[in-house]
Design a protein around this motif. Structure first.
Motif, mmCIF file in Angstrom:
data_model
loop_
_atom_site.group_PDB
_atom_site.id
_atom_site.type_symbol
_atom_site.label_atom_id
_atom_site.label_comp_id
_atom_site.label_asym_id
_atom_site.label_seq_id
_atom_site.Cartn_x
_atom_site.Cartn_y
_atom_site.Cartn_z
ATOM 1 N N LEU A 86 16.991 9.598 13.917
ATOM 2 C CA LEU A 86 16.517 10.593 12.943
ATOM 3 C C LEU A 86 15.051 10.926 13.219
ATOM 4 C CD1 LEU A 86 18.035 9.139 9.653
ATOM 5 C CD2 LEU A 86 18.904 11.085 10.966
ATOM 6 N N ALA A 87 14.738 12.203 13.349
ATOM 7 C CA ALA A 87 13.364 12.627 13.619
ATOM 8 C C ALA A 87 12.541 12.629 12.339
ATOM 9 C CB ALA A 87 13.365 14.023 14.227
ATOM 10 N N ARG A 88 11.228 12.686 12.490
ATOM 11 C CA ARG A 88 10.337 12.811 11.326
ATOM 12 C C ARG A 88 10.676 14.099 10.590
ATOM 13 N NH1 ARG A 88 4.988 11.151 9.556
ATOM 14 N NH2 ARG A 88 4.876 12.053 7.472
ATOM 15 N N ALA A 89 10.778 14.009 9.276
ATOM 16 C CA ALA A 89 11.129 15.183 8.469
ATOM 17 C C ALA A 89 9.878 15.758 7.826
ATOM 18 C CB ALA A 89 12.131 14.792 7.402
ATOM 19 N N GLU A 113 0.815 -1.207 0.000
ATOM 20 C CA GLU A 113 0.000 0.000 0.000
ATOM 21 C C GLU A 113 0.851 1.260 0.000
ATOM 22 O OE1 GLU A 113 -2.684 -0.168 3.286
ATOM 23 O OE2 GLU A 113 -3.925 -1.741 2.396
ATOM 24 N N LEU A 114 0.439 2.219 -0.821
ATOM 25 C CA LEU A 114 1.043 3.546 -0.870
ATOM 26 C C LEU A 114 -0.054 4.594 -0.747
ATOM 27 C CD1 LEU A 114 3.477 3.203 -3.925
ATOM 28 C CD2 LEU A 114 4.108 3.256 -1.514
ATOM 29 N N THR A 115 0.306 5.763 -0.216
ATOM 30 C CA THR A 115 -0.627 6.882 -0.229
ATOM 31 C C THR A 115 -0.457 7.648 -1.539
ATOM 32 O OG1 THR A 115 0.993 8.235 0.975
ATOM 33 C CG2 THR A 115 -0.714 7.135 2.275
ATOM 34 N N MET A 116 -1.532 8.222 -2.024
ATOM 35 C CA MET A 116 -1.480 8.979 -3.271
ATOM 36 C C MET A 116 -0.516 10.150 -3.164
ATOM 37 S SD MET A 116 -3.385 7.457 -5.502
ATOM 38 C CE MET A 116 -3.617 8.706 -6.760
ATOM 39 N N ASP A 117 -0.468 10.788 -1.987
ATOM 40 C CA ASP A 117 0.456 11.888 -1.733
ATOM 41 C C ASP A 117 1.499 11.396 -0.736
ATOM 42 O OD1 ASP A 117 1.835 14.151 -0.984
ATOM 43 O OD2 ASP A 117 0.059 15.378 -0.613
ATOM 44 N N PRO A 118 2.762 11.232 -1.160
ATOM 45 C CA PRO A 118 3.782 10.710 -0.241
ATOM 46 C C PRO A 118 4.015 11.570 0.992
ATOM 47 C CG PRO A 118 4.554 10.639 -2.511
ATOM 48 C CD PRO A 118 3.302 11.458 -2.506
ATOM 49 N N THR A 119 3.608 12.839 0.940
ATOM 50 C CA THR A 119 3.814 13.734 2.076
ATOM 51 C C THR A 119 2.623 13.772 3.022
ATOM 52 O OG1 THR A 119 2.947 15.703 0.942
ATOM 53 C CG2 THR A 119 5.268 15.171 0.604
ATOM 54 N N THR A 153 10.988 10.795 4.779
ATOM 55 C CA THR A 153 10.354 11.636 5.799
ATOM 56 C C THR A 153 10.138 10.911 7.110
ATOM 57 O OG1 THR A 153 8.045 11.079 5.261
ATOM 58 C CG2 THR A 153 9.113 12.780 3.921
ATOM 59 N N ARG A 154 10.296 9.580 7.118
ATOM 60 C CA ARG A 154 9.947 8.780 8.286
ATOM 61 C C ARG A 154 10.973 8.935 9.409
ATOM 62 N NH1 ARG A 154 4.873 8.440 7.306
ATOM 63 N NH2 ARG A 154 4.206 6.899 5.771
ATOM 64 N N ALA A 155 10.456 8.935 10.627
ATOM 65 C CA ALA A 155 11.346 8.869 11.791
ATOM 66 C C ALA A 155 11.968 7.482 11.857
ATOM 67 C CB ALA A 155 10.563 9.171 13.066
#
Length: 219
Positions: free
Chosen positions: A216-219, A112-118, A210-212
């Motif tokens: 590394l923190a969430r970007a 599964e992927l989201t339509m908007d990666p952000t 972008t993942r924590a």
């Protein structure tokens, strides 16, 4: 023409878990050997899980032992061997769903992927892994330090740690390239040792950087 030297190499024995930095990699036509040879499959949906959708996966790690076993380390520190039924039980308890560690099937599996990666709340769609593989799309991911440095200059407030991008190889090219040199490799051959890569597209926008993850923190 020399475009750089290898500055880092990584192997990810289980899809979307933390992997391991290695001194060398061997390749065949499907990519780096022992890379993404296992995936965590949701038994209810039949889909392989990805940290693009299930960010918690990045809290666990996997390594390849000298004898060939893949060992998964969960956030609490427990270690489990791939292929052992107790490992599936531990993963299911950790993720709160019935999952199994699986080898890639001949026909590939959707994830599964989201339509908007952000935007984690955007609509979800299914994308299939290649046949007999758990890579997302390409057999290898090449990245230059020149591109990372160029990204830092464009957005100094970002955290451009190479671990966010999970490359197969990091190429040191800062002395020979202005940045985003990889775009010019598309349609050409790039030789590294005895391996010849044939880049066919730039890496698309992805939620993974972008993942924590640990350190590394969430970007």
């Amino acid at each position: 023409m020399t475009i750089g030297t290898v500055a880092g190499a990584w192997r990810f024995p289980v899809k979307s878990l933390q992997g391991e930095a290695v001194d060398a990699l061997a390749f065949d036509g499907s990519g780096a050997l022992d890379d993404r040879t296992w995936g965590i499959v949701d038994q209810a949906t039949g889909k392989v899980l990805t940290a693009k959708r299930w960010a918690a996966l990045l809290e666990a790690s996997a390594r390849l032992e000298a004898g060939g076993d893949v060992v998964v380390t969960l956030p609490g520190g427990g270690e489990h061997t791939a292929g052992d039924p107790s490992t599936d039980e531990a993963l299911s308890a950790w993720l709160g769903r019935d999952v199994r560690l699986s080898r890639p099937p001949e026909g590939g599996l959707p994830y599964e992927l989201t339509m908007d990666p952000t935007d984690d709340e955007s609509a979800v769609w299914d994308f299939a892994t290649p046949p007999a593989s758990f890579v997302d799309l390409a057999a290898a991911h090449l990245l230059t330090d020149a591109s990372l440095e160029s990204a830092r200059r464009r957005y100094p407030g970002g955290d451009w740690d190479v671990r966010r991008f999970r490359p197969t190889l990091l190429i040191s090219a800062t002395g020979t390239a202005a940045g985003f040199e990889e775009d010019a490799w598309v349609g050409r051959e790039v030789a590294c040792g005895e391996v010849v890569f044939e880049p066919f597209m730039p890496t698309p926008r992805c939620a993974m950087p972008t993942r924590a993850q640990p350190g590394l923190a969430r970007a």
